[in-house]
Design an enzyme around this catalytic site. Structure first.
Site, mmCIF file in Angstrom:
data_model
loop_
_atom_site.group_PDB
_atom_site.id
_atom_site.type_symbol
_atom_site.label_atom_id
_atom_site.label_comp_id
_atom_site.label_asym_id
_atom_site.label_seq_id
_atom_site.Cartn_x
_atom_site.Cartn_y
_atom_site.Cartn_z
ATOM 1 N N ASP A 271 25.451 -21.872 4.428
ATOM 2 C CA ASP A 271 24.156 -21.859 3.755
ATOM 3 C C ASP A 271 24.285 -22.591 2.430
ATOM 4 O O ASP A 271 25.231 -22.357 1.668
ATOM 5 C CB ASP A 271 23.697 -20.419 3.510
ATOM 6 C CG ASP A 271 22.303 -20.365 2.905
ATOM 7 O OD1 ASP A 271 21.330 -20.455 3.669
ATOM 8 O OD2 ASP A 271 22.215 -20.254 1.660
ATOM 9 N N GLU A 314 18.143 -24.593 5.482
ATOM 10 C CA GLU A 314 19.355 -25.081 4.822
ATOM 11 C C GLU A 314 20.613 -24.463 5.410
ATOM 12 O O GLU A 314 21.659 -24.460 4.773
ATOM 13 C CB GLU A 314 19.280 -24.785 3.313
ATOM 14 C CG GLU A 314 19.336 -23.317 2.927
ATOM 15 C CD GLU A 314 17.966 -22.642 2.902
ATOM 16 O OE1 GLU A 314 17.837 -21.605 2.245
ATOM 17 O OE2 GLU A 314 17.029 -23.181 3.547
#
Length: 408
Positions: A271, A314
């Site tokens: 992440d 993301e």
């Protein structure tokens, strides 16, 4: 009329393509075979013409007329054999009409000259002229226009010579003229039909080749579209990594292979830290650029056998076959370090990108991909709650996902 039909249209009197460029292409396509056939036919005709010197000797003996006929035959045979040799050896790919027409005019001249030298053999010569006319049209390959001109020269010249030197009567002249006309007409239409048929066959062959070419182009285009569809179906449009669905498919195959061969399998979730702040501060275009750069770094940090995909937003996900939890942690640490070393644009110079990685590993034959992804995701959120920019590892020894044992 369609353009393609116009290009292959054949003239009704010459037997040639109306399109000059198409006719030139056709002549070039048959030039090699015509060159060999022409040289062979002219050589045979020259030998036959020369053999009649034996008949001249028996009819005339060693007289002045015999020597003149012999000289004429030697000249005709020599010229024709020379032309046949030149065409065969050095004809190349360019058709020279004058060179191919030369033997016909030489033969015609030789046959005409026999009349004043042997006027008493006129009945035999009439037959010879008809045979020669047919040979011009059917045996020695040449365009119809070239053959017609040489044939007219032979017939008219022979008829004039017969009247002048053999004292041919008017009625006999008319009969001979009709016979010669009949031979010329038959030869003309026979060659015309042959020329038309050959060009129609060539046109059909070219049309088939063009259709095959179009078919190959269509197949190639369809394959290209299929490849584009495959890429769209399997690849993330922004990062060019595997999309979520395709990653799941590939990762399941890798996990099954690892379980079959009883080797460890690792998976980690990645992440991008503070990604919302990047979008809010510099805009979504800069955020997308950061994502693509991080995706490139992640892909470069992995082995060819590893599989990476964009899981959403993301987040990225990586499957590492034949990799233990400790090895996976080393890979993740190396990847995290390379992300931190990314050089960004000047306006984003203050930003130091970082990622948090959650790692899950297993060597169990009963583990499934969904549970591994869930455990890696849980490790990821443990790392994010612990301050981000770190690697958290979980293996099969962890029993309660709410209180994981990890390495940070």
């Amino acid at each position: 009329m369609p353009l393609q039909k116009q290009q292959y249209q054949v003239h009704g009197l010459t037997g040639q393509f109306c399109d000059a460029s198409r006719e030139l292409m056709y002549r070039r396509s048959i030039q090699e075979s015509v060159r060999l056939e022409f040289s062979f036919a002219v050589s045979v005709a020259a030998c036959v013409f020369g053999m009649f010197a034996i008949a001249d000797y028996y009819l005339l003996g060693l007289t002045r007329e015999f020597y003149l006929l012999l000289t004429m035959r030697i000249v005709v045979v020599s010229i024709c054999l020379l032309v046949a040799l030149v065409v065969r050896r050095w004809g190349g790919n360019d058709y020279r009409a004058w060179l191919h027409a030369l033997p016909l005019w030489v033969f015609a001249t030789g046959i005409i000259l026999i009349v004043p030298l042997r006027p008493e053999s006129l009945p035999t010569q009439i037959t010879a002229v008809v045979v020669a006319t047919m040979a011009f049209y059917l045996l020695i390959p040449n365009p119809l226009t070239v053959v017609t001109a040489a044939s007219l020269y032979l017939n008219i010249g022979f008829l004039v010579a017969a009247v002048l030197f053999a004292s041919l009567a008017p009625i006999a002249t008319l009969l001979v003229a009709l016979l010669l006309i009949m031979g010329s007409v038959v030869g003309f239409f026979a060659l015309l039909r042959l020329e038309c048929l050959q060009r129609k066959q060539y046109a059909l062959l070219q049309e088939e080749r063009e259709n095959n070419h179009q078919l190959h182009k269509e197949i190639a285009h369809r394959k290209s579209l299929e490849e584009q569809l495959r890429v769209v179906a399997e690849q993330d449009a922004l990062t060019s990594l595997n999309n979520r669905g395709h990653f799941i498919k590939l990762a399941k195959d890798l996990l099954q292979h690892s379980q079959t061969h009883k080797v460890p399998f690792s998976l980690f979730m990645i992440d991008v830290d503070h990604f919302k702040n990047i979008n809010d501060t510099w805009g979504h275009s800069h955020g997308d650029w950061v994502l693509t750069k991080i995706a490139e770094v992640c892909a470069e940090s992995l082995r060819p056998t590893d599989v990476i995909g964009r899981f959403g937003g993301e987040e990225f996900v990586v499957a590492l076959p034949d990799t233990s939890s400790s090895d996976a942690q080393m890979v993740a640490e190396r990847l995290k370090k390379k992300v931190a070393e990314l050089s960004l644009t000047e306006e984003m110079g203050k930003l130091r990108p970082s990622v948090t990685v959650g790692v899950a590993a297993t060597d169990s034959e009963e583990a499934d991909l969904e549970s591994l992804i869930k455990r890696a995701d849980e490790m990821l959120y443990v790392g994010k709650r612990a301050g981000r920019n770190q690697v958290v590892v979980c293996s099969d020894v962890v029993e309660a996902p709410d209180s994981p044992v990890g390495n940070k």
